[in-house]
Design a protein around this motif. Structure first.
Motif, PDB file in Angstrom:
ATOM      1  N   LEU A  44     -14.808  45.125 -40.044  1.00 41.25           N
ATOM      2  CA  LEU A  44     -14.954  46.520 -39.632  1.00 41.25           C
ATOM      3  C   LEU A  44     -15.590  46.604 -38.250  1.00 41.25           C
ATOM      4  N   TYR A  45     -16.421  45.613 -37.907  1.00 43.35           N
ATOM      5  CA  TYR A  45     -17.177  45.659 -36.656  1.00 43.35           C
ATOM      6  C   TYR A  45     -16.520  44.857 -35.537  1.00 43.35           C
ATOM      7  N   ARG A  46     -15.218  44.629 -35.631  1.00 43.46           N
ATOM      8  CA  ARG A  46     -14.518  43.977 -34.522  1.00 43.46           C
ATOM      9  C   ARG A  46     -14.706  44.723 -33.199  1.00 43.46           C
ATOM     10  N   PRO A  47     -14.670  46.059 -33.167  1.00 45.86           N
ATOM     11  CA  PRO A  47     -14.907  46.746 -31.880  1.00 45.86           C
ATOM     12  C   PRO A  47     -16.300  46.501 -31.322  1.00 45.86           C
ATOM     13  N   GLN A  48     -17.292  46.397 -32.205  1.00 45.28           N
ATOM     14  CA  GLN A  48     -18.656  46.165 -31.735  1.00 45.28           C
ATOM     15  C   GLN A  48     -18.803  44.742 -31.178  1.00 45.28           C
ATOM     16  N   PHE A  49     -18.211  43.767 -31.847  1.00 45.27           N
ATOM     17  CA  PHE A  49     -18.269  42.397 -31.337  1.00 45.27           C
ATOM     18  C   PHE A  49     -17.544  42.278 -29.996  1.00 45.27           C
ATOM     19  N   ALA A  50     -16.549  43.124 -29.775  1.00 43.84           N
ATOM     20  CA  ALA A  50     -15.773  43.066 -28.539  1.00 43.84           C
ATOM     21  C   ALA A  50     -16.447  43.807 -27.383  1.00 43.84           C
ATOM     22  N   ASP A  51     -17.512  44.547 -27.669  1.00 45.77           N
ATOM     23  CA  ASP A  51     -18.189  45.333 -26.643  1.00 45.77           C
ATOM     24  C   ASP A  51     -19.176  44.445 -25.887  1.00 45.77           C
ATOM     25  N   GLU A  52     -18.874  44.136 -24.632  1.00 42.97           N
ATOM     26  CA  GLU A  52     -19.694  43.191 -23.876  1.00 42.97           C
ATOM     27  C   GLU A  52     -21.105  43.709 -23.638  1.00 42.97           C
ATOM     28  N   GLU A  53     -21.248  45.007 -23.409  1.00 36.39           N
ATOM     29  CA  GLU A  53     -22.576  45.562 -23.155  1.00 36.39           C
ATOM     30  C   GLU A  53     -23.448  45.481 -24.408  1.00 36.39           C
ATOM     31  N   LEU A  54     -22.853  45.773 -25.556  1.00 31.89           N
ATOM     32  CA  LEU A  54     -23.604  45.666 -26.810  1.00 31.89           C
ATOM     33  C   LEU A  54     -23.996  44.213 -27.073  1.00 31.89           C
ATOM     34  N   ALA A  55     -23.074  43.284 -26.823  1.00 26.47           N
ATOM     35  CA  ALA A  55     -23.365  41.870 -27.039  1.00 26.47           C
ATOM     36  C   ALA A  55     -24.414  41.343 -26.068  1.00 26.47           C
ATOM     37  N   ARG A  56     -24.478  41.914 -24.856  1.00 28.08           N
ATOM     38  CA  ARG A  56     -25.524  41.530 -23.912  1.00 28.08           C
ATOM     39  C   ARG A  56     -26.885  42.081 -24.324  1.00 28.08           C
ATOM     40  N   THR A  57     -26.861  43.186 -25.066  1.00 28.86           N
ATOM     41  CA  THR A  57     -28.100  43.870 -25.444  1.00 28.86           C
ATOM     42  C   THR A  57     -28.762  43.241 -26.658  1.00 28.86           C
ATOM     43  N   ALA A  58     -27.947  42.770 -27.606  1.00 28.54           N
ATOM     44  CA  ALA A  58     -28.500  42.279 -28.867  1.00 28.54           C
ATOM     45  C   ALA A  58     -27.649  41.160 -29.449  1.00 28.54           C
TER      46      ALA A  58
END
Length: 295
Positions: A44-58
């Protein structure tokens, strides 16, 4: 998003918990745990894993509840409290001492249970398209769905043991997708979730896990009497097109977090019930801001 993995924890007589991550834990960054919605998986969280800014944040860590994905337990019965305990044990096993928790729908009330059980661990909650009530008359009076009517036919239909060749019916998957994503689900998305559900819900064990998950959704305990014990910040995002839980319900319940240092509702215009999937840009941007503020 890493390939799906599992980890062993002691809860429920010994459990194997399914999860996915954005990679090794970087101790210099906060960790964001993500808990998926009914019958879905960490996918379900494939879009979140693909978000570079979110991945840089946490550091991103998606944990699959009991009855979902690759998670299995020695004991056959479980509740949302069990998932909250097991998720905290996953954090301990991965040497994560503090974390934010984001949850979609049922993931939202699991996240709050985690905050109640471990206030020294949970730094903040991001709740998406959720409810803190049981499936109560109050909830329906505020425009929420009739979860009893939705769940009971499936619970009854899943009561009889089945053979090894059984897979979850696609009409049940389609009913979940309609509630979660609305009527305009594209064929690629529908095909993905048909295949994913039929991978995870097979044979009599799959039938039993699916039935128990549906019973939990219908018969869960509400959290209204406990919300004043939540002491971390809470960000609640809710879509205007959510056909399961209403904005009016969210507006009432965000005010019940009276001990939180900050409890805020943001309404997402046009957002669906599975908000992390329908409106990932809005969810991710708000989550980045929240984690940076409170991390």
């Amino acid at each position: 998003m890493t390939s799906p993995q599992t980890i062993s924890v002691p809860h429920l007589g010994g459990s194997t918990i399914g999860y996915a991550t954005s990679g090794p834990v970087d101790a210099s960054r906060p960790t964001l745990v993500m808990v998926n919605s009914f019958t879905t998986s960490a996918d379900l969280y494939r879009p979140q894993f693909a978000d570079e800014e979110l991945a840089r944040t946490a550091n991103l860590l998606a944990i699959e509840p009991y009855g979902h994905g690759r998670t299995r337990a020695r004991y056959a019965d479980f509740t949302y409290w069990d998932t909250a305990i097991a998720a905290l044990q996953v954090l301990d096993a991965r040497d994560v001492r503090r974390a934010f928790v984001l949850g979609t729908s049922q993931g939202g009330w699991i996240a709050v249970r985690m905050a109640l059980l471990a206030p020294d661990v949970v730094q903040g909650v991001v709740a998406l398209g959720t409810s803190m009530d049981s499936e109560s008359p109050r909830s329906r009076e505020l425009g929420c769905w009739d979860g009893v009517t939705f769940c009971t036919p499936a619970i009854d239909a899943l009561a009889t043991p089945v053979g090894d060749d059984w897979v979850i019916p696609t009409d049940l998957v389609d009913a979940v997708l309609a509630e979660g994503l609305g009527d305009q689900v594209d064929e690629e998305t529908r095909a993905f979730w048909h295949a994913t559900h039929q991978q995870h819900y097979t044979g009599d064990d799959g039938r039993r896990r699916l039935r128990t998950s549906t019973i939990n959704l219908r018969d869960r305990d509400g959290l209204h009497g406990r919300l004043d014990e939540v002491r971390c910040p809470v960000l609640w995002l809710h879509g205007t097109e959510d056909r399961v839980y209403s904005v009016a319900n969210a507006q009432d319940e965000i005010g019940r977090f009276t001990s939180s240092p900050h409890a805020e509702l943001q309404v997402v215009d046009g957002g669906q019930h599975f908000l992390s999937a329908s409106d990932p840009a809005a969810v991710d941007a708000a989550t980045v801001e929240f984690v940076r503020r409170w991390g």
